[in-house]
Design a protein around this motif. Sequence first.
Motif, PDB file in Angstrom:
ATOM      1  N   GLY A 330      -7.190  16.198  22.379  1.00 36.43           N
ATOM      2  CA  GLY A 330      -6.407  17.424  22.367  1.00 36.43           C
ATOM      3  C   GLY A 330      -7.136  18.612  21.771  1.00 36.43           C
ATOM      4  O   GLY A 330      -6.549  19.692  21.642  1.00 36.43           O
ATOM      5  N   GLY A 331      -8.391  18.446  21.401  1.00 35.46           N
ATOM      6  CA  GLY A 331      -9.172  19.543  20.845  1.00 35.46           C
ATOM      7  C   GLY A 331      -9.877  20.350  21.920  1.00 35.46           C
ATOM      8  O   GLY A 331      -9.772  20.067  23.123  1.00 35.46           O
ATOM      9  N   GLU A 332     -10.622  21.355  21.496  1.00 38.19           N
ATOM     10  CA  GLU A 332     -11.400  22.199  22.416  1.00 38.19           C
ATOM     11  C   GLU A 332     -12.702  22.597  21.750  1.00 38.19           C
ATOM     12  O   GLU A 332     -12.832  22.532  20.521  1.00 38.19           O
ATOM     13  CB  GLU A 332     -10.623  23.453  22.817  1.00 38.19           C
ATOM     14  CG  GLU A 332      -9.562  23.235  23.878  1.00 38.19           C
ATOM     15  CD  GLU A 332     -10.140  22.843  25.242  1.00 38.19           C
ATOM     16  OE1 GLU A 332     -11.372  22.983  25.433  1.00 38.19           O
ATOM     17  OE2 GLU A 332      -9.363  22.399  26.099  1.00 38.19           O
ATOM     18  N   VAL A 333     -13.663  23.021  22.581  1.00 38.21           N
ATOM     19  CA  VAL A 333     -14.971  23.445  22.084  1.00 38.21           C
ATOM     20  C   VAL A 333     -15.343  24.766  22.742  1.00 38.21           C
ATOM     21  O   VAL A 333     -15.135  24.948  23.948  1.00 38.21           O
ATOM     22  CB  VAL A 333     -16.056  22.386  22.368  1.00 38.21           C
ATOM     23  CG1 VAL A 333     -17.424  22.880  21.900  1.00 38.21           C
ATOM     24  CG2 VAL A 333     -15.710  21.058  21.697  1.00 38.21           C
ATOM     25  N   VAL A 334     -15.877  25.671  21.954  1.00 39.68           N
ATOM     26  CA  VAL A 334     -16.401  26.948  22.437  1.00 39.68           C
ATOM     27  C   VAL A 334     -17.846  27.065  21.980  1.00 39.68           C
ATOM     28  O   VAL A 334     -18.130  26.921  20.776  1.00 39.68           O
ATOM     29  CB  VAL A 334     -15.590  28.143  21.892  1.00 39.68           C
ATOM     30  CG1 VAL A 334     -16.170  29.462  22.392  1.00 39.68           C
ATOM     31  CG2 VAL A 334     -14.119  28.007  22.262  1.00 39.68           C
ATOM     32  N   PHE A 335     -18.756  27.307  22.919  1.00 40.91           N
ATOM     33  CA  PHE A 335     -20.150  27.589  22.566  1.00 40.91           C
ATOM     34  C   PHE A 335     -20.354  29.092  22.595  1.00 40.91           C
ATOM     35  O   PHE A 335     -20.112  29.743  23.617  1.00 40.91           O
ATOM     36  CB  PHE A 335     -21.115  26.904  23.535  1.00 40.91           C
ATOM     37  CG  PHE A 335     -21.145  25.407  23.408  1.00 40.91           C
ATOM     38  CD1 PHE A 335     -21.645  24.811  22.256  1.00 40.91           C
ATOM     39  CD2 PHE A 335     -20.668  24.597  24.431  1.00 40.91           C
ATOM     40  CE1 PHE A 335     -21.670  23.425  22.130  1.00 40.91           C
ATOM     41  CE2 PHE A 335     -20.691  23.217  24.315  1.00 40.91           C
ATOM     42  CZ  PHE A 335     -21.193  22.630  23.161  1.00 40.91           C
ATOM     43  N   PHE A 336     -20.808  29.627  21.477  1.00 42.18           N
ATOM     44  CA  PHE A 336     -21.009  31.073  21.346  1.00 42.18           C
ATOM     45  C   PHE A 336     -22.453  31.348  20.993  1.00 42.18           C
ATOM     46  O   PHE A 336     -22.980  30.804  20.018  1.00 42.18           O
ATOM     47  CB  PHE A 336     -20.084  31.636  20.266  1.00 42.18           C
ATOM     48  CG  PHE A 336     -20.335  33.082  19.926  1.00 42.18           C
ATOM     49  CD1 PHE A 336     -20.305  34.056  20.916  1.00 42.18           C
ATOM     50  CD2 PHE A 336     -20.596  33.475  18.626  1.00 42.18           C
ATOM     51  CE1 PHE A 336     -20.541  35.392  20.609  1.00 42.18           C
ATOM     52  CE2 PHE A 336     -20.828  34.800  18.298  1.00 42.18           C
ATOM     53  CZ  PHE A 336     -20.792  35.770  19.302  1.00 42.18           C
ATOM     54  N   ARG A 337     -23.096  32.184  21.814  1.00 44.66           N
ATOM     55  CA  ARG A 337     -24.473  32.593  21.527  1.00 44.66           C
ATOM     56  C   ARG A 337     -24.393  33.858  20.662  1.00 44.66           C
ATOM     57  O   ARG A 337     -24.048  34.937  21.136  1.00 44.66           O
ATOM     58  CB  ARG A 337     -25.211  32.863  22.839  1.00 44.66           C
ATOM     59  CG  ARG A 337     -26.747  32.847  22.792  1.00 44.66           C
ATOM     60  CD  ARG A 337     -27.335  33.752  21.788  1.00 44.66           C
ATOM     61  NE  ARG A 337     -28.778  33.892  21.900  1.00 44.66           N
ATOM     62  CZ  ARG A 337     -29.487  34.659  21.125  1.00 44.66           C
ATOM     63  NH1 ARG A 337     -28.912  35.343  20.152  1.00 44.66           N
ATOM     64  NH2 ARG A 337     -30.787  34.752  21.274  1.00 44.66           N
ATOM     65  N   PRO A 338     -24.711  33.758  19.342  1.00 45.69           N
ATOM     66  CA  PRO A 338     -24.561  34.904  18.444  1.00 45.69           C
ATOM     67  C   PRO A 338     -25.488  36.069  18.800  1.00 45.69           C
ATOM     68  O   PRO A 338     -26.506  35.907  19.483  1.00 45.69           O
ATOM     69  CB  PRO A 338     -24.926  34.320  17.069  1.00 45.69           C
ATOM     70  CG  PRO A 338     -24.767  32.848  17.212  1.00 45.69           C
ATOM     71  CD  PRO A 338     -25.135  32.541  18.631  1.00 45.69           C
ATOM     72  N   ILE A 339     -25.123  37.231  18.303  1.00 46.09           N
ATOM     73  CA  ILE A 339     -25.903  38.448  18.547  1.00 46.09           C
ATOM     74  C   ILE A 339     -27.215  38.408  17.768  1.00 46.09           C
ATOM     75  O   ILE A 339     -27.232  38.082  16.574  1.00 46.09           O
ATOM     76  CB  ILE A 339     -25.102  39.691  18.130  1.00 46.09           C
ATOM     77  CG1 ILE A 339     -23.815  39.796  18.947  1.00 46.09           C
ATOM     78  CG2 ILE A 339     -25.940  40.955  18.284  1.00 46.09           C
ATOM     79  CD1 ILE A 339     -22.915  40.935  18.499  1.00 46.09           C
ATOM     80  N   THR A 340     -28.310  38.745  18.428  1.00 43.63           N
ATOM     81  CA  THR A 340     -29.586  39.028  17.768  1.00 43.63           C
ATOM     82  C   THR A 340     -30.215  40.248  18.432  1.00 43.63           C
ATOM     83  O   THR A 340     -29.984  40.510  19.613  1.00 43.63           O
ATOM     84  CB  THR A 340     -30.560  37.843  17.839  1.00 43.63           C
ATOM     85  OG1 THR A 340     -30.698  37.410  19.197  1.00 43.63           O
ATOM     86  CG2 THR A 340     -30.087  36.680  16.989  1.00 43.63           C
ATOM     87  N   ASP A 341     -31.007  40.984  17.679  1.00 44.44           N
ATOM     88  CA  ASP A 341     -31.717  42.157  18.182  1.00 44.44           C
ATOM     89  C   ASP A 341     -33.199  41.832  18.319  1.00 44.44           C
ATOM     90  O   ASP A 341     -33.649  40.715  18.045  1.00 44.44           O
ATOM     91  CB  ASP A 341     -31.532  43.337  17.220  1.00 44.44           C
ATOM     92  CG  ASP A 341     -30.151  43.969  17.360  1.00 44.44           C
ATOM     93  OD1 ASP A 341     -29.509  43.764  18.397  1.00 44.44           O
ATOM     94  OD2 ASP A 341     -29.709  44.655  16.409  1.00 44.44           O
ATOM     95  N   GLU A 342     -33.939  42.842  18.721  1.00 41.01           N
ATOM     96  CA  GLU A 342     -35.393  42.699  18.800  1.00 41.01           C
ATOM     97  C   GLU A 342     -35.986  42.699  17.387  1.00 41.01           C
ATOM     98  O   GLU A 342     -35.438  43.320  16.476  1.00 41.01           O
ATOM     99  CB  GLU A 342     -35.983  43.850  19.623  1.00 41.01           C
ATOM    100  CG  GLU A 342     -35.460  43.937  21.048  1.00 41.01           C
ATOM    101  CD  GLU A 342     -35.774  42.696  21.862  1.00 41.01           C
ATOM    102  OE1 GLU A 342     -36.681  41.921  21.466  1.00 41.01           O
ATOM    103  OE2 GLU A 342     -35.111  42.476  22.880  1.00 41.01           O
ATOM    104  N   PRO A 343     -37.102  41.971  17.203  1.00 40.02           N
ATOM    105  CA  PRO A 343     -37.869  41.218  18.203  1.00 40.02           C
ATOM    106  C   PRO A 343     -37.417  39.778  18.383  1.00 40.02           C
ATOM    107  O   PRO A 343     -38.001  39.030  19.150  1.00 40.02           O
ATOM    108  CB  PRO A 343     -39.279  41.257  17.613  1.00 40.02           C
ATOM    109  CG  PRO A 343     -39.061  41.230  16.131  1.00 40.02           C
ATOM    110  CD  PRO A 343     -37.803  42.014  15.884  1.00 40.02           C
ATOM    111  N   PHE A 344     -36.340  39.381  17.692  1.00 41.74           N
ATOM    112  CA  PHE A 344     -35.903  37.988  17.735  1.00 41.74           C
ATOM    113  C   PHE A 344     -35.504  37.561  19.154  1.00 41.74           C
ATOM    114  O   PHE A 344     -35.891  36.484  19.618  1.00 41.74           O
ATOM    115  CB  PHE A 344     -34.728  37.775  16.783  1.00 41.74           C
ATOM    116  CG  PHE A 344     -35.093  37.831  15.330  1.00 41.74           C
ATOM    117  CD1 PHE A 344     -35.471  36.682  14.645  1.00 41.74           C
ATOM    118  CD2 PHE A 344     -35.076  39.031  14.636  1.00 41.74           C
ATOM    119  CE1 PHE A 344     -35.811  36.729  13.301  1.00 41.74           C
ATOM    120  CE2 PHE A 344     -35.413  39.088  13.297  1.00 41.74           C
ATOM    121  CZ  PHE A 344     -35.785  37.944  12.630  1.00 41.74           C
TER     122      PHE A 344
END
Length: 425
Positions: A330-344
């Motif tokens: 009954g659970g759920e999963v969310v994959f979130f790609r966090p924010i990064t700026d340059e040069p990363f």
Amino acid sequence: MFGNAGVDGVLVSPEERILVAGITVAILVLHWLMRETTLEDVTRRVAWPYAPSCLPACCSPLFRCSQSEKIVLSSTSSSDQRIPPGPWGWTWGVTLLLVVGAMVSQEVWWRSRGISQSVSDDVNLWCIQRDKADAAGHDVIAVLGASHMQLGFAPEAFHACNPKYKIANLAINGTFPIPILQDLAEDESFSGIVICGLMPRGIVPDAWKGPPVVYSGYHRYQWGYTKLVERKLRTYLQQSLSWFNQEVSLNNLIRDLARGRMPRDDYLLSGEDRFKQADYSLTDAEAMGKRRFAGVQKSWESTYRELSDAEVLDAVRQIDGWVKQIQARGGEVVFFRPITDEPFYSFETSLYPRDKYWDVLARNTSALTVHFADCPEFIGIDCPDGAHLNYADAKKVTRVLFDRMARAGIVAYGSDDDDVVPTED
């Protein structure tokens, strides 16, 4: 230590009483220096050699001593000589006043210098959050990831959308979260929602090791009530007193004095929930970002291994297997790609192209996937050090993430009693 009785029968001279008081103060100072040392370690190092052997056998690992270590009174000793006479009430009273005065003065001083109360993170604090993940049923939100999620997720913004959700922060700085996802999937007690902050490198099985594996094993086999009580006590002190702030620890104090400056408040404020509120105006974010990028670049290039398309797909299918275990309860999963700026961002995509890693995950998982580059709401949000957010921006990102989850039917605005809508800063 106390010498022999004099003509007047006094066993302890005034000088010796002052010495005892001084030693007591020194012990308290030593305790301050060891305030990040566990009670168990202190017991082993200090109390164990002098504890009586008559203690129960169950206490032997910590307290029992050998026959050669017993302290035996001589046949000429009397019970009156065990505690030498003297004005001990005054001695301890003055000592207590000196210690309390020193502590209060130190606290007032550090607060006047702008040093805030902050909770230091460790595996025991993580275990408290891990227990929370099992206790709240379907309404728990388990936040996984690394420092991107500790700084980039704002629980108060999530609660503003719906206060019924209980948030368990399982993110671990400098790591990749898939081992924690596996731990939750294999735990029949967990049936909540996972928000997994995942960088593309975290899809690679070579990254599924390190502290997340250690933390999960520690929670399963070593975590217990005594460690819970100790961590709760330490947390209370850290939340109450500025002189428990890591910025005024002995090492950092020596470091700052060597640089010709006094300690200053950290740009990060940490709470009992292990989330960190960042204010990069308090530090040189550009210089910090350059140092951090140099370290990431060196580390990633030294451990980089290119995966074939088949290997990436196999890893994604393994990850999705754990997702399905959580969904089956009954659970759920969310994959979130966090924010990064340059040069990363450019550096990461040069090693782990989006179409080969993230997009393969998005196509082959039953979980919701949210990439920051696909969210126009994130335009204008910057990472001061290239990889992390100020807390004001973290609240904006959290509200957008909640909205994406609500559209997918994973969470809902409001609660059983209230209709709560997102707010703007």
